[in-house]
Design an enzyme around this catalytic site. Sequence first.
Site, short mmCIF file in Angstrom:
data_model
loop_
_atom_site.label_atom_id
_atom_site.label_comp_id
_atom_site.label_asym_id
_atom_site.label_seq_id
_atom_site.Cartn_x
_atom_site.Cartn_y
_atom_site.Cartn_z
N CYS A 172 49.31 41.75 27.64
CA CYS A 172 48.23 42.30 26.82
C CYS A 172 48.77 43.21 25.72
CB CYS A 172 47.28 43.05 27.77
SG CYS A 172 46.24 44.26 27.01
N CYS A 188 47.34 46.78 25.58
CA CYS A 188 47.85 47.58 26.71
C CYS A 188 49.15 48.27 26.32
CB CYS A 188 48.09 46.70 27.93
SG CYS A 188 46.58 45.91 28.53
#
Length: 98
Positions: free
Chosen positions: A23, A26
């Site tokens: 991600c 993230c």
Amino acid sequence: MATFSELINSDKPVLVDFSAEWCGPCKMMKPILEKVKSDLGDSATIIKVDVDKNQAAANAYKISGVPTLIVFKHGKALWRQSGVVQAEQLKSVIQQYI
């Protein structure tokens, strides 16, 4: 090592960053969380949970997108937001529960 439920049952606020290796957003949270941690010191705990490795925790809190940030205290989820949250906003949210 403490279990997830032991960690979130703390007397101090615990920010859980539900994230994943793949991600992009993230990865953007990492320096933000490091700044919040250095500013707040020991008054709050910050833990990262990889949803791919901890599917039970992710399912328990119905994590559908990452990053999802949840602030727990005494085992209760008090605040939750998905997506990247800036350090100042995150810090002020956590300080409400200290």
